[in-house]
Scaffold this motif. Structure first.
Motif, short mmCIF file in Angstrom:
data_model
loop_
_atom_site.label_atom_id
_atom_site.label_comp_id
_atom_site.label_asym_id
_atom_site.label_seq_id
_atom_site.Cartn_x
_atom_site.Cartn_y
_atom_site.Cartn_z
N LYS A 1 5.21 51.20 24.88
CA LYS A 1 4.20 51.96 25.90
C LYS A 1 2.91 51.61 25.92
O LYS A 1 2.37 51.30 24.69
CB LYS A 1 4.44 53.44 26.07
N ALA B 1 -2.28 54.55 26.62
CA ALA B 1 -2.73 56.06 27.11
C ALA B 1 -1.24 56.52 27.47
O ALA B 1 -0.90 57.90 27.23
CB ALA B 1 -3.14 55.74 28.60
N GLU B 2 -0.26 55.84 27.80
CA GLU B 2 1.08 56.29 28.18
C GLU B 2 1.88 56.85 26.70
O GLU B 2 2.45 57.85 26.88
CB GLU B 2 2.03 55.23 28.71
N ALA B 3 1.52 56.08 25.68
CA ALA B 3 2.13 56.58 24.47
C ALA B 3 1.35 58.05 23.95
O ALA B 3 2.10 58.55 23.58
CB ALA B 3 1.78 55.50 23.46
N SER C 1 -0.03 60.27 25.73
CA SER C 1 0.64 61.21 26.81
C SER C 1 2.35 61.64 26.43
O SER C 1 2.35 62.86 26.17
CB SER C 1 0.63 60.70 28.16
N ALA C 2 2.91 60.57 26.08
CA ALA C 2 4.40 61.25 25.66
C ALA C 2 4.34 61.77 24.34
O ALA C 2 5.16 62.64 24.17
CB ALA C 2 4.99 59.57 25.47
#
Length: 410
Positions: free
Chosen positions: A157, A160-162, A164-165
């Motif tokens: 990812k 930012a996506e990592a 958030s996850a």
């Protein structure tokens, strides 16, 4: 998100530490986590703390130090740092540690420097370490995401996506969903742990035998008069606190010289800024006599060489494979979470898990068979097929774990 962050901060302060009005609180935090640390400080003041004192850390500065500082730095601890930790502990200040770092921040660092720093710290911070182990002050370790850590957990990812996850995973692990009821859910969870440990304590076990398909075949003797404990603990003054959030474990201390056999790690271990993977120990009369790892073997051997007690076990902990963290099917590369996804064992210092143990001196605990060390490192051994058979002091064999989970009746 703001609602969840405030609910999480409230959980850590009000349940994790449970400070009394007028108590001081120390927060150790990476500089990257400053916004959340401030929320925790705000909650601490709202709970009546007289002062919140910050201890900031930084991965980049830590790595620079171990790579470039003068040799003598690693054999001493500055007087101000001794006073900061020892004096706060002697006063009984509440201690919150926000654990978040790059799992390989110290990759390539000379392990001898790390060992020397640990040895110096163990000598200089004896009061802090002693009081932490016996409940002299409330303490709690928790985590929030930082980009370097999130990238390791979710390598496919974007940043930012990592992050958030990883936030989503942590909120699920700590039972925070934004409805303001995390404290209630934790009280229910702690009640379940309490019921299980009461059943374990009633057995008066003499030993545990671990077996699984990875090759673990280990017998661990338990000292006479041992007691099982859970994540909920009490200070010497009788106030409740939770040392780890999240926590799924029930644990006790083994007999120092009572472990024999082979134990194989079921998950990688992040230690001293390095990843150790696919490792195993051979143990005789309690001592680790052989250590092998496919990755990080030098770090592993250094970890069990910090002092004499580092090569002996100090904790055995039971965690069902079918648990909220394990069911996420994530490798966190952070022991706080990974140890609560599987049964684990720690080498190094033993908690005073004996009847009346909190009030015993180091010498008294050692005389009762508990290990003494300046280190305490958890590694995971739980698998879906793990079996643990207990033998009681009157010779009965009792299934404790079957197929990775507590046996029926627990």
């Amino acid at each position: 998100m703001e609602t969840k962050l405030r609910e999480y901060a409230r959980l850590l302060v009000r349940v994790g530490l449970n400070p009394y009005p007028g108590q001081r609180m120390v927060i150790s935090s990476p500089v990257e986590c400053a916004p959340f640390a401030r929320l925790c400080a705000e909650e601490a003041y709202a709970a009546g703390c007289c002062e919140v004192v910050m201890n900031w850390t930084d991965d980049a500065i830590t790595r620079m130090k171990y790579l470039r500082a003068s040799e003598e730095v690693f054999d001493t601890v500055p007087l101000w740092r001794r006073h900061f930790f020892n004096d706060q502990a002697l006063e009984g200040a509440a201690y919150l540690a926000i654990s978040a770092s790059d799992p390989e921040n110290l990759k390539g660092v000379d392990s001898r420097r790390i060992i020397r720093a640990q040895q110096a710290g163990g000598k200089a911070l004896k009061d802090f370490d002693r009081l932490q182990m016996c409940g002299g002050f409330p303490w709690c370790i928790a985590s929030i995401p930082i980009p370097s850590w999130a990238a390791r957990v979710f390598p496919g990812k974007g940043e930012a996506e990592a992050v958030s996850a990883l936030w989503d995973a942590i909120f699920a692990a700590v039972r925070v969903n934004g409805d303001g009821k995390a404290v209630d859910r934790w009280q229910e969870h702690l009640a379940t742990l309490e019921t299980r440990l009461e059943k374990l304590n009633a057995l008066h076990l003499k030993s545990l035998h671990y077996q699984n398909a990875l090759g673990t075949d280990l017998t661990v003797e338990l000292p006479e008069g041992h007691i099982w404990e859970s994540g909920a603990d009490r200070t010497l003054a009788g106030r409740s606190y939770i040392a780890n959030i999240p926590t799924e474990e029930i644990f006790t201390s083994p007999l120092k010289t009572g472990a024999s056999g082979v134990v194989v790690a079921s998950m990688p271990l992040v230690h001293d800024g390095n990843v150790i993977d696919k490792f195993r120990f051979e143990v005789k009369e309690g001592k680790i006599v052989e250590a092998r790892a496919e990755q990080g073997e030098e770090t592993l051997k250094a970890a069990i060489s910090v002092d004499e007690g580092a090569a002996y076990f100090g904790e055995v902990a039971l965690v069902p494979y079918d648990s909220p963290i394990s069911n996420q099917n994530l490798l966190y590369y952070n022991t706080l979470f990974d140890e609560n996804a599987a049964c684990h064992i720690a080498f190094g210092e033993a908690y005073p898990c004996l009847e009346g143990g909190q009030n015993m001196s180091k010498d008294e605990l050692k005389a009762r068979g508990l290990n003494d060390s300046i280190t305490h490192v958890d590694f995971m051994v739980g698998t879906p097929d793990l079996s643990i058979t207990g033998t009681t002091r009157d010779g009965r064999e009792v299934p404790i774990f079957v197929d990775g989970n507590f046996a029926p009746g627990f």
